[in-house]
Scaffold this active site. Structure first.
Site, PDB file in Angstrom:
ATOM      1  N   HIS A  69       0.834  -1.335   0.120  1.00 49.23           N
ATOM      2  CA  HIS A  69      -0.070   0.163   0.067  1.00 49.23           C
ATOM      3  C   HIS A  69       0.747   1.396  -0.017  1.00 49.23           C
ATOM      4  O   HIS A  69       0.676   2.116   0.737  1.00 49.23           O
ATOM      5  CB  HIS A  69      -0.723   0.096   1.093  1.00 49.23           C
ATOM      6  CG  HIS A  69      -2.245  -0.972   1.060  1.00 49.23           C
ATOM      7  ND1 HIS A  69      -2.551  -1.559  -0.131  1.00 49.23           N
ATOM      8  CD2 HIS A  69      -2.849  -1.651   2.186  1.00 49.23           C
ATOM      9  CE1 HIS A  69      -3.554  -2.550   0.291  1.00 49.23           C
ATOM     10  NE2 HIS A  69      -3.681  -2.509   1.661  1.00 49.23           N
TER      11      HIS A  69
ATOM     12  N   GLU B 195     -11.420  -3.387  -2.619  1.00 49.03           N
ATOM     13  CA  GLU B 195     -10.487  -2.463  -3.178  1.00 49.03           C
ATOM     14  C   GLU B 195     -10.233  -2.853  -4.629  1.00 49.03           C
ATOM     15  O   GLU B 195      -9.777  -3.854  -5.062  1.00 49.03           O
ATOM     16  CB  GLU B 195      -8.935  -2.682  -2.397  1.00 49.03           C
ATOM     17  CG  GLU B 195      -9.050  -2.615  -0.944  1.00 49.03           C
ATOM     18  CD  GLU B 195      -8.203  -3.459  -0.474  1.00 49.03           C
ATOM     19  OE1 GLU B 195      -6.872  -2.935  -0.484  1.00 49.03           O
ATOM     20  OE2 GLU B 195      -8.418  -4.430   0.326  1.00 49.03           O
TER      21      GLU B 195
ATOM     22  N   HIS C  58      -9.721   2.159   0.600  1.00 46.37           N
ATOM     23  CA  HIS C  58      -9.505   1.357   1.346  1.00 46.37           C
ATOM     24  C   HIS C  58     -10.495   1.259   2.257  1.00 46.37           C
ATOM     25  O   HIS C  58     -10.364   0.901   3.746  1.00 46.37           O
ATOM     26  CB  HIS C  58      -8.241   0.975   2.100  1.00 46.37           C
ATOM     27  CG  HIS C  58      -7.759  -0.237   2.702  1.00 46.37           C
ATOM     28  ND1 HIS C  58      -8.338  -1.226   3.557  1.00 46.37           N
ATOM     29  CD2 HIS C  58      -6.470  -1.034   2.110  1.00 46.37           C
ATOM     30  CE1 HIS C  58      -7.696  -2.118   3.589  1.00 46.37           C
ATOM     31  NE2 HIS C  58      -6.731  -2.208   2.803  1.00 46.37           N
TER      32      HIS C  58
HETATM   33  C1  GLA Z   1      -5.097  -5.076   2.484  1.00 47.64           C
HETATM   34  C2  GLA Z   1      -4.169  -6.470   2.254  1.00 47.64           C
HETATM   35  C3  GLA Z   1      -4.253  -7.185   3.682  1.00 47.64           C
HETATM   36  C4  GLA Z   1      -4.167  -6.084   4.616  1.00 47.64           C
HETATM   37  C5  GLA Z   1      -5.104  -4.950   4.657  1.00 47.64           C
HETATM   38  C6  GLA Z   1      -4.919  -3.920   5.805  1.00 47.64           C
HETATM   39  O1  GLA Z   1      -6.224  -5.404   2.021  1.00 47.64           O
HETATM   40  O2  GLA Z   1      -4.218  -7.265   1.168  1.00 47.64           O
HETATM   41  O3  GLA Z   1      -3.751  -8.092   3.608  1.00 47.64           O
HETATM   42  O4  GLA Z   1      -2.714  -5.954   4.915  1.00 47.64           O
HETATM   43  O5  GLA Z   1      -4.829  -4.273   3.541  1.00 47.64           O
HETATM   44  O6  GLA Z   1      -4.718  -4.463   6.887  1.00 47.64           O
END
Ligand code: GLA
Length: 389
Positions: free
Chosen positions: A143, A354, A217
């Site tokens: 991210h 997402e 997110h």
């Molecule tokens: C994303 C990732 C997850 C986790 C979340 C945040 O969706 O794929 O594995 O890291 O973000 O906690």
């Protein structure tokens, strides 16, 4: 006779004048009503340790939907939408104050950039040159790194039209920020409309060849009650395939059929019905934490998934131009983070959809490209649309 004629003429003239004045008034009323339908309001939300002022914008329509967005991380801190009885409640996880977001947040409601999801070992190459990104998730990059787009203050401007209220957020990410080449000029525009939809338009340009993959997110809990899990909420995804992952949640490169697996959401299925199945991929993800390869990739902005909460009757439809969606079932929520409504966020009390290009695309040549060249413009659009049934 002449007098009567003249009298009638004057009468009809007067009638026309009165009618036209009435019509004008009606029109005026209509226009003001339209303008009153959507609104946007700005309030101070807090200050970052280096003195950066953070504002909260509240976008409101006349159909009972309200969206709060802060300039820190472009975070959606609240989305209030009606249930089947018409009662508006908050359906996204988050916090009530800035300190909490800065202290520790699993990306609640945030803009994710420059790269949504993981890049293996934080390494990728462009034109034979290797780049090393911040490693912030085991051995991988996640991210956007240590200080991704979720942790910067965006510059905001507002716009309202007859039927929409929009918040435009701009951030200029510098060359080599978190290890990414090129200065990336990024704009995210949130637009609330009268039909209870929220558009997110992501745009970016670069001054050097780079990679980009932006998303949002938000964690949804359509019940409006964050003490509940989302396991009874029903999901459908328009995807025949998904991407299996390794132990560190990097796609293996295989593009697998969902048929006859717990990953088949082509028909509406509750999130919890198969989540504990004896399945190697579910074990690796600790539940769902995978990218679905969406159907209709050549169709532009199209419906890719629907979530439904049978109890409240709330429906969320997701539309996107993107080829993939990371469906994450909130597996890492562990009851330690304080909830907005009191209590804490327990495991699987929210789910994320997402929309994005696939994780680790820079290292997987068979995946759609995430490269952005200086003469190009990155553009991606996703819509969350709410209704009830
Ligand atoms: C994303 C990732 C997850 C986790 C979340 C945040 O969706 O794929 O594995 O890291 O973000 O906690």
């Amino acid at each position: 006779m002449k007098f009567i004629k003249q009298f009638l003429y004057s009468l009809s003239f007067l009638g026309i004048v009165i009618l036209s004045v009435m019509c004008k008034d009606e029109k005026k009323k209509e226009v003001t009503q339209k303008i009153e339908k959507v609104s946007i309001e700005k309030n101070e939300f807090g200050t970052t340790p280096d003195g950066g002022k953070v504002d909260r914008y509240t976008l409101k329509n006349s159909s009972g939907m309200t969206v709060d967005i802060i300039t820190y991380g472009g975070i959606i801190t609240s989305i209030k939408v009606p249930n089947k009885e018409g009662v508006s409640e908050d359906v996204v996880l988050g916090y009530n104050n800035l300190d909490r977001y800065m202290e520790s947040s699993p990306y609640f409601g945030a803009i994710i950039g420059r790269y949504g999801n993981r890049i293996a070992k934080g390494k990728f190459s462009l034109d034979g040159k290797e780049y090393s990104l911040a490693v912030n998730n085991g051995e991988n990059h996640l991210h956007g790194g240590i200080k991704g787009f979720d942790k910067v203050v965006w510059k905001a401007s507002e716009e309202t039209g007859e039927y929409y209220a929009a918040l435009k957020l701009v951030y200029l990410s510098k060359d080599m920020e978190e290890g990414y080449p090129g200065g990336l000029n990024t704009t995210v525009t949130y637009t609330l409309k009268e039909d209870n939809s929220l558009d997110m338009l992501y745009e970016a340009t670069t001054d050097k060849k780079t990679i980009v993959n932006l998303t949002n997110h938000s964690y949804f809990n359509l019940s409006g009650d964050f003490s509940k899990t989302v396991l009874d909420q029903v999901l459908s995804l328009n995807a025949d395939k998904y991407l299996p992952v390794d132990n560190t949640l990097i796609p293996t490169g295989e593009i697998a059929e969902v048929k006859n697996t717990p990953f088949d959401f082509r028909k509406p299925t509750s999130i919890g019905s198969r989540i504990e199945a004896d399945d190697d991929q579910l074990k690796k993800g600790g539940g769902y934490d995978h990218c679905w390869v969406l159907n209709g990739q050549d169709k532009g902005h199209r419906l890719i998934g629907t979530a439904y909460d049978p109890e409240s009757g709330r429906v969320l439809e997701v539309f996107t131009t993107e080829p993939g969606v990371q469906f994450y079932s909130g597996n890492f929520l562990d009851g330690t983070l304080p909830a907005k409504q009191g209590g804490t966020y327990k495991k699987r009390s929210g789910f994320c959809l997402e929309t994005q290009h696939y994780p680790d695309s820079p290292n997987q040549l068979d995946f759609p490209s995430v490269v952005l060249n200086p003469e190009e413009k990155y553009s991606s659009k996703t819509t969350y649309k709410f209704s009830t049934k």
